[in-house]
Design an enzyme around this catalytic site. Sequence first.
Site, PDB file in Angstrom:
ATOM      1  N   LYS A  53       0.838  -1.200   0.000  1.00  0.00           N
ATOM      2  CA  LYS A  53       0.000   0.000   0.000  1.00  0.00           C
ATOM      3  C   LYS A  53       0.873   1.249   0.000  1.00  0.00           C
ATOM      4  O   LYS A  53       0.614   2.209  -0.749  1.00  0.00           O
ATOM      5  CB  LYS A  53      -0.909   0.012   1.235  1.00  0.00           C
ATOM      6  CG  LYS A  53      -1.977  -1.063   1.269  1.00  0.00           C
ATOM      7  CD  LYS A  53      -2.712  -1.025   2.602  1.00  0.00           C
ATOM      8  CE  LYS A  53      -3.757  -2.123   2.693  1.00  0.00           C
ATOM      9  NZ  LYS A  53      -4.410  -2.183   4.015  1.00  0.00           N
ATOM     10  N   GLN A  97      -4.815  -1.426  10.229  1.00  0.00           N
ATOM     11  CA  GLN A  97      -4.629  -2.729   9.603  1.00  0.00           C
ATOM     12  C   GLN A  97      -5.036  -3.871  10.537  1.00  0.00           C
ATOM     13  O   GLN A  97      -4.628  -3.905  11.705  1.00  0.00           O
ATOM     14  CB  GLN A  97      -3.156  -2.897   9.190  1.00  0.00           C
ATOM     15  CG  GLN A  97      -2.843  -4.187   8.459  1.00  0.00           C
ATOM     16  CD  GLN A  97      -3.526  -4.260   7.108  1.00  0.00           C
ATOM     17  OE1 GLN A  97      -3.589  -3.281   6.376  1.00  0.00           O
ATOM     18  NE2 GLN A  97      -4.016  -5.431   6.764  1.00  0.00           N
ATOM     19  N   ASP A 120     -11.405   2.845   4.473  1.00  0.00           N
ATOM     20  CA  ASP A 120     -11.815   1.447   4.292  1.00  0.00           C
ATOM     21  C   ASP A 120     -13.327   1.281   4.186  1.00  0.00           C
ATOM     22  O   ASP A 120     -13.814   0.222   3.820  1.00  0.00           O
ATOM     23  CB  ASP A 120     -11.299   0.594   5.458  1.00  0.00           C
ATOM     24  CG  ASP A 120     -10.152  -0.308   5.050  1.00  0.00           C
ATOM     25  OD1 ASP A 120      -9.955  -0.522   3.840  1.00  0.00           O
ATOM     26  OD2 ASP A 120      -9.451  -0.825   5.936  1.00  0.00           O
TER      27      ASP A 120
END
Length: 288
Positions: A53, A97, A120
């Site tokens: 990412k 995460q 997200d």
Amino acid sequence: MAKIIDGKKIAKELNEKTSDEVKKLLVKDNIVPGLVVIIVGDDEASYRYVRNKHRTAQKLGINSIVDSQPATISENELIDLINKYNNDDQINGILVQDPLPSGIDEKKITKAIDPKKDVDGFHPLNVGKLFLDDSTNYPVACTPKGIITMLDYYNIDIKGKNAVVIGRSAIVGKPMGALLLNRGASTTIIHRYTKDIYEYTRNADIVVSATGQVHLLGQDAFKKGAVIIDVGQNRDENGHLVGDVDFEDASNQASYITPVPGGVGPMTIATLMQQTVELTKWSKENGE
């Protein structure tokens, strides 16, 4: 044989568009989109994913921060850290995460993220907007959003189709079902407690599988001409990355099918980058 849905190609083109949008924001408004990924503990698989990412964000011109925290961080300390980024005008997207250490409530952590920076798309407010098919701008879970982008890329009609989603996770299954429903599909979500999954998949025009079971589905699971989207990221007995679907076998039935690797996977990170820029633009439009 089925036509292969090339996720690498679509992700590459999407990243190019995102890069162009980043350049426009810089030239026109002197704004650089900011993304922070908070990672807790030392899970190596998570670190590999976060590094991918980070590299992609940097390549596209996004200001990317990886904030690594020890597994000993408390829940309150983690929430305080999130609030620091919530109040940072240079940060437009915040991602924590998974997995988190035991003792930290993931739902509380998700709720702590400012919904306007929830890159997200997991905050309850954004999930509610998705299921209500709200007309305003809001982030959506990246993997399902990327799948819709893939279907649109190949002009695969969704409206009026029978769609089946295998898996009911908050990350893929539930938001995927909502997106398909919002696009006019008759949508069914099945899962581990469904007695006969083939009863559903054999009547489906579109099947999205996110079970995490190696080669669960072969050609006998699908009707002729089905569109098959394989979200599975599994390792076979030889350590090779494979999906939920037996690709070679199911290709005999499908009209379109995603490979593993090279299908859905690349779209998740590309969509994360796209959504970071979208959050930046929405914030600018709202004067925030």
